[in-house]
Design a protein around this motif. Structure first.
Motif, PDB file in Angstrom:
ATOM      1  N   VAL A  20       0.859  -1.239  -0.139  1.00 41.22           N
ATOM      2  CA  VAL A  20      -0.059   0.088  -0.056  1.00 41.22           C
ATOM      3  C   VAL A  20       1.001   1.072   0.141  1.00 41.22           C
ATOM      4  CG1 VAL A  20      -1.979  -1.086   1.031  1.00 41.22           C
ATOM      5  CG2 VAL A  20      -0.212  -0.163   2.455  1.00 41.22           C
ATOM      6  N   ALA A  21       2.132   1.059   0.178  1.00 36.59           N
ATOM      7  CA  ALA A  21       3.071   2.298   0.316  1.00 36.59           C
ATOM      8  C   ALA A  21       3.388   2.531  -0.963  1.00 36.59           C
ATOM      9  CB  ALA A  21       4.317   2.061   1.161  1.00 36.59           C
ATOM     10  N   GLU A  22       3.746   4.081  -1.325  1.00 36.94           N
ATOM     11  CA  GLU A  22       4.167   4.256  -2.665  1.00 36.94           C
ATOM     12  C   GLU A  22       5.486   3.985  -2.613  1.00 36.94           C
ATOM     13  OE1 GLU A  22       4.188   8.102  -5.240  1.00 36.94           O
ATOM     14  OE2 GLU A  22       2.538   7.711  -4.094  1.00 36.94           O
ATOM     15  N   PRO A  23       6.010   3.534  -3.887  1.00 38.40           N
ATOM     16  CA  PRO A  23       7.507   3.023  -4.129  1.00 38.40           C
ATOM     17  C   PRO A  23       8.252   4.228  -3.814  1.00 38.40           C
ATOM     18  CG  PRO A  23       6.123   2.230  -5.808  1.00 38.40           C
ATOM     19  CD  PRO A  23       5.221   3.133  -5.163  1.00 38.40           C
ATOM     20  N   ALA A  24       9.501   4.099  -3.364  1.00 38.15           N
ATOM     21  CA  ALA A  24      10.454   5.014  -2.775  1.00 38.15           C
ATOM     22  C   ALA A  24      11.849   4.308  -2.848  1.00 38.15           C
ATOM     23  CB  ALA A  24       9.972   5.514  -1.225  1.00 38.15           C
ATOM     24  N   PHE A  51       9.759  -2.495  -4.962  1.00 36.63           N
ATOM     25  CA  PHE A  51       9.566  -0.986  -4.720  1.00 36.63           C
ATOM     26  C   PHE A  51      10.609  -0.280  -5.229  1.00 36.63           C
ATOM     27  CE2 PHE A  51       6.699  -2.865  -1.767  1.00 36.63           C
ATOM     28  CZ  PHE A  51       5.541  -1.894  -1.875  1.00 36.63           C
ATOM     29  N   TRP A  55      10.393   2.569  -8.179  1.00 36.08           N
ATOM     30  CA  TRP A  55      10.680   4.083  -8.036  1.00 36.08           C
ATOM     31  C   TRP A  55      11.902   4.550  -8.900  1.00 36.08           C
ATOM     32  CZ3 TRP A  55      16.036   5.033  -6.269  1.00 36.08           C
ATOM     33  CH2 TRP A  55      16.290   6.276  -5.887  1.00 36.08           C
ATOM     34  N   ARG A  58      10.043   5.176 -12.168  1.00 37.37           N
ATOM     35  CA  ARG A  58       9.085   6.343 -11.900  1.00 37.37           C
ATOM     36  C   ARG A  58       9.919   7.719 -12.143  1.00 37.37           C
ATOM     37  NH1 ARG A  58       5.183   6.536  -7.448  1.00 37.37           N
ATOM     38  NH2 ARG A  58       4.307   8.174  -8.380  1.00 37.37           N
ATOM     39  N   LEU A  79       3.247  -4.427  -9.252  1.00 33.42           N
ATOM     40  CA  LEU A  79       3.467  -2.811  -8.780  1.00 33.42           C
ATOM     41  C   LEU A  79       3.775  -2.086 -10.038  1.00 33.42           C
ATOM     42  CD1 LEU A  79       3.748  -1.411  -6.114  1.00 33.42           C
ATOM     43  CD2 LEU A  79       6.199  -1.908  -6.313  1.00 33.42           C
ATOM     44  N   ARG A  82       0.886  -1.205 -11.687  1.00 35.44           N
ATOM     45  CA  ARG A  82       0.012  -0.410 -11.010  1.00 35.44           C
ATOM     46  C   ARG A  82       0.344   1.279 -10.950  1.00 35.44           C
ATOM     47  NH1 ARG A  82       0.800  -1.753  -5.240  1.00 35.44           N
ATOM     48  NH2 ARG A  82      -0.103  -3.476  -6.281  1.00 35.44           N
ATOM     49  N   TYR A  83       1.429   1.246 -11.057  1.00 38.43           N
ATOM     50  CA  TYR A  83       2.136   2.428 -11.153  1.00 38.43           C
ATOM     51  C   TYR A  83       2.524   3.134 -12.562  1.00 38.43           C
ATOM     52  CZ  TYR A  83       2.249   2.877  -6.177  1.00 38.43           C
ATOM     53  OH  TYR A  83       1.529   3.205  -4.587  1.00 38.43           O
TER      54      TYR A  83
END
Length: 192
Positions: A20-24, A51, A55, A58, A79, A82-83
């Motif tokens: 549920v956390a945003e990739p970082a 993740f 990141w 992105r 993931l 999804r992003y």
């Protein structure tokens, strides 16, 4: 790795809920996020659920994530979709006991929480000139010694031929952020 190791990692990832956390970036590198490029290619070693790969994608990089666990790779692919960066990500199941998978030099190598000193020279050789290496491993510094933990000073000794941007050890973790020589020279000790 053994089939038992593969099954253990598959079970570990199967037991995790959807992220549920945003990739970082990994927390240890978050303060130095600006060092990472916004174009180029990256290799995420032992990428887990993706993740770090997502990141980097992105940010604008083309990323190849590899991991032993097929379940983790499934999570990573989901993931990325999804992003909206599935077109910038490739994920493969790879047993790193056989070494890094063959491929071209990359602008970034991310290796978070995976340690195999036998791969350290290959990581250096895989970097493009001025490429970034971001590695963090479990460490004996601040914890009990163990088979999967780096000894004090291990990363600086292994990657000392690179330009060290940041490094540290403590609380059971060691990390290093470094840059390959920008003129295409190989760091001392590596074959030409």
């Amino acid at each position: 790795m053994s089939e038992q190791d593969r099954m253990r990692w598959d079970a570990t990832y199967a037991g995790r809920c959807e992220a549920v956390a945003e990739p970082a970036p990994p927390a240890v590198f978050a303060a130095r996020e600006s060092v990472f490029p916004v174009t180029g290619t990256a290799l995420d070693i032992a990428c887990g659920a993706g993740f770090g790969s997502v990141w980097l994608a992105r940010r604008g990089l083309q990323v190849w994530g590899v991991d032993l666990s097929a379940v983790a790779i499934d999570h990573a692919e989901a993931l990325a979709a999804r992003y909206g960066v599935a077109d910038r990500c490739r994920f493969d199941v790879v047993d790193l006991d056989g070494g890094l998978p063959a491929g071209p030099a990359v602008d970034v190598i991310l290796c978070h929480r995976f340690r195999d000193p036998g791969l350290y020279p290959a990581m250096i050789e895989r970097l493009t000139p001025a490429g970034i290496l971001a590695i963090s491993v479990l460490s004996e510094v601040g914890r009990e010694p163990g088979r999967f933990r780096a000894v004090p000073g291990e990363l600086l000794a292994a990657f000392g031929g690179l330009e060290v941007i940041d490094a540290g050890e403590g609380g059971g973790e060691a990390w290093l952020l470094a840059r390959s020589p920008g003129d295409g020279r190989r760091p001392p000790g590596l074959r030409q």
